[in-house]
Design a protein around this motif. Structure first.
Motif, PDB file in Angstrom:
ATOM      1  N   GLY A  42     -38.154   8.181  12.797  1.00  0.00           N
ATOM      2  CA  GLY A  42     -37.009   9.068  12.190  1.00  0.00           C
ATOM      3  C   GLY A  42     -37.324   9.163  10.700  1.00  0.00           C
ATOM      4  O   GLY A  42     -36.397   9.704  10.115  1.00  0.00           O
ATOM      5  N   LYS A  43     -38.403   8.473  10.190  1.00  0.00           N
ATOM      6  CA  LYS A  43     -38.665   8.416   8.826  1.00  0.00           C
ATOM      7  C   LYS A  43     -39.889   9.215   8.306  1.00  0.00           C
ATOM      8  O   LYS A  43     -40.894   9.293   9.218  1.00  0.00           O
ATOM      9  CB  LYS A  43     -38.368   7.044   8.192  1.00  0.00           C
ATOM     10  N   GLN A  44     -40.050   9.504   7.075  1.00  0.00           N
ATOM     11  CA  GLN A  44     -41.388  10.094   6.718  1.00  0.00           C
ATOM     12  C   GLN A  44     -42.213   8.826   6.479  1.00  0.00           C
ATOM     13  O   GLN A  44     -41.881   7.564   6.258  1.00  0.00           O
ATOM     14  CB  GLN A  44     -41.139  10.730   5.220  1.00  0.00           C
ATOM     15  N   ARG A  45     -43.561   9.379   6.540  1.00  0.00           N
ATOM     16  CA  ARG A  45     -44.641   8.070   6.033  1.00  0.00           C
ATOM     17  C   ARG A  45     -44.555   7.943   4.592  1.00  0.00           C
ATOM     18  O   ARG A  45     -44.468   8.748   3.946  1.00  0.00           O
ATOM     19  CB  ARG A  45     -45.839   8.761   6.524  1.00  0.00           C
ATOM     20  N   GLU A  46     -44.785   6.499   4.441  1.00  0.00           N
ATOM     21  CA  GLU A  46     -44.669   6.221   2.867  1.00  0.00           C
ATOM     22  C   GLU A  46     -45.503   5.142   2.563  1.00  0.00           C
ATOM     23  O   GLU A  46     -46.347   4.407   3.361  1.00  0.00           O
ATOM     24  CB  GLU A  46     -43.416   5.475   2.762  1.00  0.00           C
ATOM     25  N   LEU A  47     -46.312   5.193   1.501  1.00  0.00           N
ATOM     26  CA  LEU A  47     -47.185   4.522   0.735  1.00  0.00           C
ATOM     27  C   LEU A  47     -46.809   2.847   0.781  1.00  0.00           C
ATOM     28  O   LEU A  47     -45.620   2.873   0.123  1.00  0.00           O
ATOM     29  CB  LEU A  47     -47.748   4.873  -0.591  1.00  0.00           C
ATOM     30  N   VAL A  48     -47.200   2.085   1.369  1.00  0.00           N
ATOM     31  CA  VAL A  48     -46.906   0.617   1.285  1.00  0.00           C
ATOM     32  C   VAL A  48     -47.689  -0.093   0.147  1.00  0.00           C
ATOM     33  O   VAL A  48     -47.176  -0.780  -0.576  1.00  0.00           O
ATOM     34  CB  VAL A  48     -47.252  -0.297   2.556  1.00  0.00           C
ATOM     35  N   ALA A  49     -48.929   0.069   0.290  1.00  0.00           N
ATOM     36  CA  ALA A  49     -49.837  -0.454  -0.757  1.00  0.00           C
ATOM     37  C   ALA A  49     -51.127   0.341  -1.199  1.00  0.00           C
ATOM     38  O   ALA A  49     -51.688   1.081  -0.363  1.00  0.00           O
ATOM     39  CB  ALA A  49     -50.168  -1.881  -0.527  1.00  0.00           C
TER      40      ALA A  49
END
Length: 111
Positions: A42-49
């Protein structure tokens, strides 16, 4: 065209650790855009590192001090060491090297 594949996901209890690996089909030494992303339901893809060709790293605020990104050019592999995992880290984690994306590996953190 470089292709990549992730491994290392799984189920872990909160507070535990996992190490993700991303192996590339070709050289990664001159690629300046390498990173780990994640997408929770349910969330957008996000940069982790992210890590540059020279080894400069950057992290999402939510993982700073807990996750470490690194790469081994000789092994054509990028890593994500994840410590002190929290339930909110549960997501599919994707490797990105240049234009290539992996298929994703599921990390599930139980409380």
């Amino acid at each position: 065209q470089v292709q990549v594949a992730e491994s290392g996901g799984g189920l872990v209890q909160a507070g535990g650790s996992l190490r993700l690996s991303c192996i590339a089909s070709g050289s990664i030494s001159r690629i300046n855009t390498l990173g780990w992303y994640r997408q929770a339901p349910g969330k957008q893809r996000e940069l982790v590192a992210g890590i540059s060709s020279g080894g400069t790293t950057n992290y999402a605020d939510s993982v700073k001090g807990r996750f470490t990104i690194s790469k081994d050019n000789a092994k054509k592999t990028m890593y994500l060491q994840m410590n002190s995992l929290k339930p909110e880290d549960t997501a599919v984690y994707y490797c990105n090297i240049g234009w290539a994306w992996g298929q994703g590996t599921l990390v599930t953190v139980s409380s």
